[in-house]
Design an enzyme around this catalytic site. Structure first.
Site, PDB file in Angstrom:
ATOM      1  N   GLU A 115      10.512 -19.294  -3.664  1.00 16.77           N
ATOM      2  CA  GLU A 115      11.315 -18.073  -3.835  1.00 16.77           C
ATOM      3  C   GLU A 115      10.385 -16.876  -3.986  1.00 16.77           C
ATOM      4  O   GLU A 115       9.302 -17.008  -4.542  1.00 16.77           O
ATOM      5  CB  GLU A 115      12.142 -18.170  -5.135  1.00 16.77           C
ATOM      6  CG  GLU A 115      12.931 -19.445  -5.239  1.00 16.77           C
ATOM      7  CD  GLU A 115      13.579 -19.632  -6.620  1.00 16.77           C
ATOM      8  OE1 GLU A 115      13.514 -18.705  -7.450  1.00 16.77           O
ATOM      9  OE2 GLU A 115      14.130 -20.711  -6.841  1.00 16.77           O
ATOM     10  N   LYS A 117       8.876 -13.777  -5.854  1.00 18.33           N
ATOM     11  CA  LYS A 117       8.842 -13.408  -7.277  1.00 18.33           C
ATOM     12  C   LYS A 117       9.236 -11.944  -7.365  1.00 18.33           C
ATOM     13  O   LYS A 117       8.462 -11.042  -7.056  1.00 18.33           O
ATOM     14  CB  LYS A 117       7.456 -13.631  -7.868  1.00 18.33           C
ATOM     15  CG  LYS A 117       7.437 -13.412  -9.370  1.00 18.33           C
ATOM     16  CD  LYS A 117       6.163 -13.951  -9.986  1.00 18.33           C
ATOM     17  CE  LYS A 117       6.206 -13.945 -11.505  1.00 18.33           C
ATOM     18  NZ  LYS A 117       6.411 -12.648 -12.097  1.00 18.33           N
ATOM     19  N   ASP A 119      10.159  -8.324  -8.628  1.00 21.76           N
ATOM     20  CA  ASP A 119       9.512  -7.505  -9.650  1.00 21.76           C
ATOM     21  C   ASP A 119      10.534  -6.591 -10.315  1.00 21.76           C
ATOM     22  O   ASP A 119      10.689  -5.427  -9.982  1.00 21.76           O
ATOM     23  CB  ASP A 119       8.389  -6.677  -9.002  1.00 21.76           C
ATOM     24  CG  ASP A 119       7.286  -6.393  -9.995  1.00 21.76           C
ATOM     25  OD1 ASP A 119       7.358  -6.907 -11.136  1.00 21.76           O
ATOM     26  OD2 ASP A 119       6.353  -5.655  -9.637  1.00 21.76           O
ATOM     27  N   TYR A 227      18.124 -16.808 -10.202  1.00 21.03           N
ATOM     28  CA  TYR A 227      17.126 -17.808  -9.840  1.00 21.03           C
ATOM     29  C   TYR A 227      17.142 -19.067 -10.707  1.00 21.03           C
ATOM     30  O   TYR A 227      16.340 -19.963 -10.486  1.00 21.03           O
ATOM     31  CB  TYR A 227      15.713 -17.217  -9.779  1.00 21.03           C
ATOM     32  CG  TYR A 227      15.274 -16.430 -10.993  1.00 21.03           C
ATOM     33  CD1 TYR A 227      15.153 -17.018 -12.238  1.00 21.03           C
ATOM     34  CD2 TYR A 227      14.964 -15.077 -10.858  1.00 21.03           C
ATOM     35  CE1 TYR A 227      14.750 -16.290 -13.335  1.00 21.03           C
ATOM     36  CE2 TYR A 227      14.548 -14.334 -11.956  1.00 21.03           C
ATOM     37  CZ  TYR A 227      14.446 -14.948 -13.195  1.00 21.03           C
ATOM     38  OH  TYR A 227      14.036 -14.225 -14.270  1.00 21.03           O
ATOM     39  N   LYS A 318       0.684 -15.677  -7.351  1.00 21.50           N
ATOM     40  CA  LYS A 318       0.697 -14.211  -7.344  1.00 21.50           C
ATOM     41  C   LYS A 318      -0.034 -13.634  -6.131  1.00 21.50           C
ATOM     42  O   LYS A 318      -1.049 -14.162  -5.691  1.00 21.50           O
ATOM     43  CB  LYS A 318       0.014 -13.679  -8.624  1.00 21.50           C
ATOM     44  CG  LYS A 318       0.728 -14.071  -9.911  1.00 21.50           C
ATOM     45  CD  LYS A 318       1.967 -13.250 -10.158  1.00 21.50           C
ATOM     46  CE  LYS A 318       1.660 -11.871 -10.638  1.00 21.50           C
ATOM     47  NZ  LYS A 318       1.633 -11.732 -12.077  1.00 21.50           N
ATOM     48  N   CYS A 412     -13.152  26.587   5.940  1.00 27.07           N
ATOM     49  CA  CYS A 412     -13.069  25.250   6.536  1.00 27.07           C
ATOM     50  C   CYS A 412     -14.434  24.558   6.456  1.00 27.07           C
ATOM     51  O   CYS A 412     -15.448  25.130   6.865  1.00 27.07           O
ATOM     52  CB  CYS A 412     -12.630  25.367   7.997  1.00 27.07           C
ATOM     53  SG  CYS A 412     -12.749  23.807   8.890  1.00 27.07           S
ATOM     54  N   CYS A 415     -15.720  24.326  10.384  1.00 29.86           N
ATOM     55  CA  CYS A 415     -16.037  25.462  11.252  1.00 29.86           C
ATOM     56  C   CYS A 415     -16.198  26.767  10.480  1.00 29.86           C
ATOM     57  O   CYS A 415     -16.426  27.816  11.076  1.00 29.86           O
ATOM     58  CB  CYS A 415     -14.971  25.621  12.330  1.00 29.86           C
ATOM     59  SG  CYS A 415     -13.426  26.251  11.673  1.00 29.86           S
ATOM     60  N   CYS A 430      -6.940  25.093   8.030  1.00 30.20           N
ATOM     61  CA  CYS A 430      -8.028  25.841   8.624  1.00 30.20           C
ATOM     62  C   CYS A 430      -7.409  26.759   9.673  1.00 30.20           C
ATOM     63  O   CYS A 430      -6.583  26.330  10.473  1.00 30.20           O
ATOM     64  CB  CYS A 430      -9.002  24.874   9.278  1.00 30.20           C
ATOM     65  SG  CYS A 430     -10.042  25.658  10.512  1.00 30.20           S
ATOM     66  N   CYS A 436     -12.110  25.212  15.936  1.00 31.08           N
ATOM     67  CA  CYS A 436     -12.633  24.270  14.942  1.00 31.08           C
ATOM     68  C   CYS A 436     -12.871  22.906  15.590  1.00 31.08           C
ATOM     69  O   CYS A 436     -11.954  22.306  16.156  1.00 31.08           O
ATOM     70  CB  CYS A 436     -11.637  24.145  13.795  1.00 31.08           C
ATOM     71  SG  CYS A 436     -12.082  22.900  12.584  1.00 31.08           S
TER      72      CYS A 436
HETATM   73  S1  IVH Z   1      11.931 -18.637 -12.749  1.00 31.98           S
HETATM   74  C1  IVH Z   1      11.558 -21.404 -15.941  1.00 31.98           C
HETATM   75  N1  IVH Z   1      12.104 -17.406 -10.453  1.00 31.98           N
HETATM   76  O1  IVH Z   1       9.022 -13.853 -13.440  1.00 31.98           O
HETATM   77  C2  IVH Z   1      11.767 -20.405 -14.910  1.00 31.98           C
HETATM   78  N2  IVH Z   1      11.295 -16.183 -12.316  1.00 31.98           N
HETATM   79  O2  IVH Z   1       6.630 -14.495 -14.951  1.00 31.98           O
HETATM   80  C3  IVH Z   1      11.492 -19.027 -15.356  1.00 31.98           C
HETATM   81  N3  IVH Z   1      10.770 -13.845 -11.840  1.00 31.98           N
HETATM   82  O3  IVH Z   1      10.524 -13.853 -16.589  1.00 31.98           O
HETATM   83  C4  IVH Z   1      11.673 -18.012 -14.377  1.00 31.98           C
HETATM   84  N4  IVH Z   1      11.342 -13.892  -9.719  1.00 31.98           N
HETATM   85  O4  IVH Z   1      11.488 -12.285 -14.785  1.00 31.98           O
HETATM   86  C5  IVH Z   1      11.768 -17.301 -11.746  1.00 31.98           C
HETATM   87  N5  IVH Z   1      12.360 -16.430  -8.358  1.00 31.98           N
HETATM   88  C6  IVH Z   1      12.011 -16.334  -9.649  1.00 31.98           C
HETATM   89  C7  IVH Z   1      11.537 -15.126 -10.218  1.00 31.98           C
HETATM   90  C8  IVH Z   1      11.180 -15.094 -11.557  1.00 31.98           C
HETATM   91  C9  IVH Z   1      10.894 -13.137 -10.714  1.00 31.98           C
HETATM   92  C10 IVH Z   1      10.258 -13.298 -13.112  1.00 31.98           C
HETATM   93  C11 IVH Z   1      11.150 -13.545 -14.286  1.00 31.98           C
HETATM   94  C12 IVH Z   1      10.278 -14.257 -15.294  1.00 31.98           C
HETATM   95  C13 IVH Z   1       8.914 -13.890 -14.838  1.00 31.98           C
HETATM   96  C14 IVH Z   1       7.908 -14.926 -15.266  1.00 31.98           C
END
Ligand code: IVH
Length: 675
Positions: A115, A117, A119, A227, A318, A412, A415, A430, A436
């Site tokens: 999945e 991650k 933000d 998630y 990451k 400039c 030039c 300029c 130039c």
């Molecule tokens: S799973 C036990 N899935 O990442 C499972 N977390 O660094 C716990 N996050 O607090 C989380 N996308 O805010 C999971 N696809 C994803 C995620 C995700 C973002 C964040 C979430 C968590 C943090 C942990």
């Protein structure tokens, strides 16, 4: 029809209809009605509820506007702790993760769920008998804050679950985030009101969700993807033994899940997923900072258990950090094609966003003022995808007395002409024009670039050499180059010179649109040049058009019209144009397309994935010029999906819906057919 129904029945009907539209939009990613229709139904429901307040339920779709402001958030103990994740930073750490699992969980093929991650920030939603009764932030994992009223304003989060086979009680966990589009709008508004913009979508999401006044949250355009689940109680539903399947169950109950999730069965495929998402990161509509890999079997997850606060069955892989700390060593000033003087930051080299960066743009004087940055400062720099590195902020705590002010040049740097700063314009320029050398070089580079006259072999380095050796002054001089003079240049052999002269000869035959584009008129990009070409058809007509007439061309506003008008009024530009024509630059007569000749009229196209031979904007402009509407998401109304490399969920969806799919080659074939 609505008049004949009792208010009670109509309220139920409207609620169901609105919930259905929300589901189509957020969960299926497939809107079936225009926003206006949704708004009309919401207004009708609001009207009925205000006439019959007893019919307003807390789960009504009208209740998304926020409520009374709070004085503080109360605390909530999660029914099950909210865990965090361990991180992996390279393939070896991923291998360790998989090895530990295969040592404990015995199975022939071990499935994982991959999945993005997201933000944003983690929230836990509690549904009882299908109703959203409570929502909390993660807090310290055990106790979070009660943000129920705020969460109810987020349209992506259902107030009532769909169907009737959901558990009596279920905690649904996921990420609240702010899509880039809404983040950009929010920051734009902040700048207009002289307020401080948010540094990134995560801060914006956090700041918007933790508002005591939920009416503010309601306006911020937050979204949500689930998630995982927490506590699940009750007899009605058996949750699947697969994490991936559980997420499908959530979708069925009306909860949005990220469309990019994938089930895979090996370490190699997890790594390939990471690479794929990393390359597509910039084209996703929301910010992510890595991928999360989870052991798919729920039984297997239980076997693995967790250490401290992180599960052993999941890991965040990451992406390389996009922000890093470094020092501003100096500022230099570069002169662009239109004379714009851009301050460029020279930085102590730093590894960020996957590459070593030693320069960043500072845009203009306003940006320097906004940042309050001085030479010698420690700064946060950001490199996101292929975007030019930027200075995000100054770390004031690290400033010492050795820092010096950034002085903007009065003349400039190339030039020595005077620098102009026009009232209301952030950019300093300029005033030297084609006098130039920097502007000359950039103008010639633009002229010979692929989208302009496309002179093969005349790259940036060679242009610099030719201008420095005074072999050419203006773009038109390219056509009077001869072999003898070319051979006086360093690193220029017979073969290379012949090839170049041949390419120069070939470039003489072009299209009117490319000719207009190659002149480098300010703010006249490829699409505008094509529109001008269609509208006027001849150079004479463009060159003599009034600003009023120019504004009747698609895409041309007051400012662009003025740039075009003044370009042709200046004698030195006219001289270059005449010289080009004199040198034999020519094009076939423009065939004007009438309205009903637009071959893609009435069609809706979507572009996804990476295109290699053209920029996405360019493809978009060209498709639009043929009469199609270019939309952002695939639905059953999509006529054609252009799928570049590494196309993801949009392609799958198009295939599911039986939508016509073209690859980049197919698109180019089609475009050349109508050129
Ligand atoms: S799973 C036990 N899935 O990442 C499972 N977390 O660094 C716990 N996050 O607090 C989380 N996308 O805010 C999971 N696809 C994803 C995620 C995700 C973002 C964040 C979430 C968590 C943090 C942990």
């Amino acid at each position: 029809m609505s008049q004949t129904l009792s208010p009670n029945v109509r309220v139920t009907q409207l609620t169901e209809q609105l919930n259905e539209y929300n589901y189509q939009y957020y969960v299926l990613d497939n809107p079936t009605v225009p926003d206006a229709e949704y708004d009309r139904l919401i207004r009708e429901l609001q009207q009925l509820e205000s006439e019959h307040p007893e019919l307003t339920s807390p789960q009504s779709p009208t209740q998304r506007v926020g409520g009374e402001a709070l004085t503080a958030f109360s605390q909530i103990t999660h029914l099950k702790p909210m865990l965090s994740l361990d991180n992996a930073f390279d393939d070896d750490e991923m291998q360790d993760f998989v090895r530990k699992i295969s040592e404990k969980v015995v199975s022939k093929t071990q499935a994982y769920c991959c999945e993005p991650k997201l933000d944003g920030l983690a929230v836990s939603l509690l549904y009882e008998q299908g109703q959203l009764v409570r929502a909390a932030t993660r807090g310290d994992g055990l106790v979070g804050e009660d943000i129920t009223v705020n969460v109810k304003t987020i349209a992506a989060i259902p107030l009532t679950l769909r169907g009737n086979d959901f558990p009596d009680q279920i905690e649904i966990r996921g990420e609240v985030f702010m899509p880039f589009a809404n983040f950009d709008k929010l920051n734009q508004r902040a700048l207009e009101n002289n307020e401080k913009p948010f540094a990134n979508p995560r801060n914006a999401a956090a700041g918007s969700l933790r508002q005591l006044d939920s009416k503010i949250t309601a306006q911020r355009g937050l979204s949500f993807y689930a998630y995982s689940t927490g506590v699940v109680n009750g007899e009605r539903a058996a949750m699947a033994n697969s994490h991936f399947e559980q997420l499908q169950q959530l979708k069925m109950w009306g909860v949005p899940v990220c469309p990019e999730i994938q089930q895979v069965d090996s370490l190699e495929k997890m790594i390939a997923y990471y690479q794929d998402i990393l390359t597509r990161r910039a084209s996703l509509p929301y910010e992510i900072d890595g991928v999360v890999n989870k052991l798919d079997s729920i039984e297997g997850q239980q076997t693995m258990g967790f250490v401290a606060k992180a599960p052993r069955w999941a890991i965040a892989y990451k992406f390389p950090a996009q922000e890093e700390l470094t020092q501003l060593l100096d500022v230099e000033f570069q002169v662009g094609r239109t004379g714009a003087i851009t301050p460029v930051a020279r930085l102590a080299p730093v590894f960020v966003g996957g590459v070593t960066v030693s320069n960043a743009t500072l845009h203009n004087r306003d940006e320097i003022e906004r940042l309050g940055v001085k030479i010698g400062d420690h700064v946060v720099i950001r490199r996101a995808g292929d975007v030019i590195p930027q200075i995000v902020s100054v770390v004031m705590a690290k400033r010492d007395e050795s820092v010096t002010n950034i002085e903007f040049p009065e003349r400039c740097p190339v030039c020595d002409s005077e620098v102009e700063r026009i009232e209301g314009e952030a950019v300093a320029r300029c005033s030297g024009g084609l006098f130039c050398a920097a502007q000359r070089k950039e103008a010639i580079k633009h002229f010979s670039s692929r989208k302009a006259l496309d002179i093969d072999g005349l790259g940036d380095k060679l242009v610099d050499q030719l201008v420095d050796a005074e072999l050419i002054q203006t773009p038109a001089d390219i056509f009077s180059l001869d072999k003898e003079r070319l051979l006086t240049l360093e690193r220029m052999g017979e073969k290379k010179a012949d090839k170049l002269l041949n390419a120069v000869e070939q470039a003489k035959h072009t299209t009117f649109a490319k000719f207009l584009y190659c002149l480098g008129i300010r703010e006249v990009g490829e699409a505008t040049a094509a529109n001008l070409s269609q509208h006027y058809q001849t150079l004479d007509k463009v060159a003599t058009a009034s600003t009023e007439s120019l504004q009747r061309v698609d895409d041309v506003g007051e400012i662009v019209a003025k740039h075009i008008f003044y370009f042709f009024k200046q004698s030195h530009n006219q001289e270059v144009v005449d010289a080009l024509l004199g040198a034999g630059v020519n094009w076939a007569e423009v065939h004007q397309r009438s309205e009903d000749e637009l071959p893609l009229k009435g069609q809706t196209w979507v572009i996804t994935g990476t295109l290699n031979q053209m920029k996405r904007d360019e493809a978009k402009a060209k498709i639009a010029q043929l009469g199609a509407k270019v939309a952002g998401s695939v639905s059953k109304n999509t006529t054609t999906l252009v799928a570049g490399e590494k196309a993801g969920s949009k392609l799958t969806k198009a295939q599911d819906l039986g939508v016509n799919v073209l690859d980049e080659t197919g698109l180019i074939e089609l475009l050349t057919q109508y050129e």
